[in-house]
Design an enzyme around this catalytic site. Sequence first.
Site, PDB file in Angstrom:
ATOM      1  N   HIS A 183     102.630  90.923 131.992  1.00 55.33           N
ATOM      2  CA  HIS A 183     101.978  91.489 133.182  1.00 55.33           C
ATOM      3  C   HIS A 183     101.951  90.474 134.327  1.00 55.33           C
ATOM      4  CE1 HIS A 183      99.561  94.237 130.282  1.00 55.33           C
ATOM      5  NE2 HIS A 183     100.397  95.009 130.967  1.00 55.33           N
ATOM      6  N   CYS A 271      92.371  90.998 130.407  1.00 54.90           N
ATOM      7  CA  CYS A 271      92.675  92.307 129.812  1.00 54.90           C
ATOM      8  C   CYS A 271      91.553  92.868 128.955  1.00 54.90           C
ATOM      9  CB  CYS A 271      93.977  92.273 129.033  1.00 54.90           C
ATOM     10  SG  CYS A 271      94.303  90.785 128.175  1.00 54.90           S
TER      11      CYS A 271
HETATM   12  N1  GLY Z   1      99.299  94.031 123.134  1.00 56.03           N
HETATM   13  C1  GLY Z   1      99.047  94.268 124.500  1.00 56.03           C
HETATM   14  C2  GLY Z   1     100.066  95.142 125.099  1.00 56.03           C
HETATM   15  O1  GLY Z   1     101.227  94.946 124.796  1.00 56.03           O
HETATM   16  O2  GLY Z   1      99.801  96.045 125.825  1.00 56.03           O
END
Ligand code: GLY
Length: 281
Positions: A183, A271
Site C-alpha cells: 500500500h 491498518c
Molecule cells: N494481509 C493484508 C492484506 O493483504 O490485505
Amino acid sequence: MMLRHPRDAPACAAHRLQTWSPAVPIAIVREVSASLAACQLSFVDRHPPDVALARAQHAAYRHALQSLGCRMLELPAQDAMPDAVFVEDVAVVMDEVAVMTRPGAASRRDEGSSVAATLAQYRELRVIDPPGTLDGGDVLRVGRRVFVGQAARSNVEGIAQLAAHLTPFGYTVQAVPTRECLHLKSAVTQVAADTLLIQPRWVDREPFADYRLIEIDPAEEHAANALWVGTGGVIHPANFPRTRERLERAGIRVLAVDLSELQKAEGATTCCSIVFRGDRD
Ligand code: GLY
C-alpha cells in the site's frame, strides 16, 4: 449484511449522526481473527502467526491508541475473514463523509459491512462501485490533500470515484504510483502536521515535496508505517529502533508497540484502525 449502498446501512439516516467533542479522535478497531494465518500476502513470505500473541499485541496497540486520547470503538473478531483486523482498508473517513471502499483483494470485500454500520452513526456514507477497487491503506490524507497509491489494490477507476466523492468538499486527490510494497502507507505516512516518514525505495519523494520528509533507516525496509492520530506522538512498530531514533531526533514522540505477528500478516500500525475526528459540524 453485504452493504450495496449507503442507504442499506443500519442507522444511516443523517438525523442519527452523532456529535462529539472536536478534541476527541475516535478509533475503530477489530479483534484479530482466529483465521489470521490464512490472510492475503503480497510482498512478504508466509510465516504462520501466533494468533494468541497477535491478540495480545493488538491489545497493546489499542492501549497505545487510548493513551493518545482516542475514544475506542471495538468490533468483535470476524473469524471467517482472515484479514478483517485490518479495518483501515474498508473505509476512508474524512471530516465530512466516509467512503466505503471496494478492496482490491476479492477475499476482503465482505469485511466492510459492520464497519459501515458503525461509521453510519458518525458520517454520511458513500461507496466505491465496480469496477473500481480501493484499499484504505492506499489513502494518505494530509490536510485537504489526499494521496492515493496506485498499484495492485487500488485502480484508476477506484481513485477516480474517490476523487468524485471528495473534491466537492475541497479535497484534492492525487494518484501516486508505488512499487514493491502493498500500500501507499507501507511507503509513506504522516508523523506530524507537516512531516512524513518515507521509504524512498517504494515511492518517489517528489509528490511529497511540500512536507518535511524523514527517511526510514535503510536497514529497516518496512519502517515507514507509523500512526499519528493528530495528538501526542506516533505509534510505530518496536522492531525498527533505528528509524525510531530518527523520529525522536526530529522531535517526534514514539510509542513503540511490538506488532511482530500482525507484520507476518503484512499489517502494521495504520491498518489496524480507522481514526477520525469525533466532531462533524
Ligand atoms: N494481509 C493484508 C492484506 O493483504 O490485505
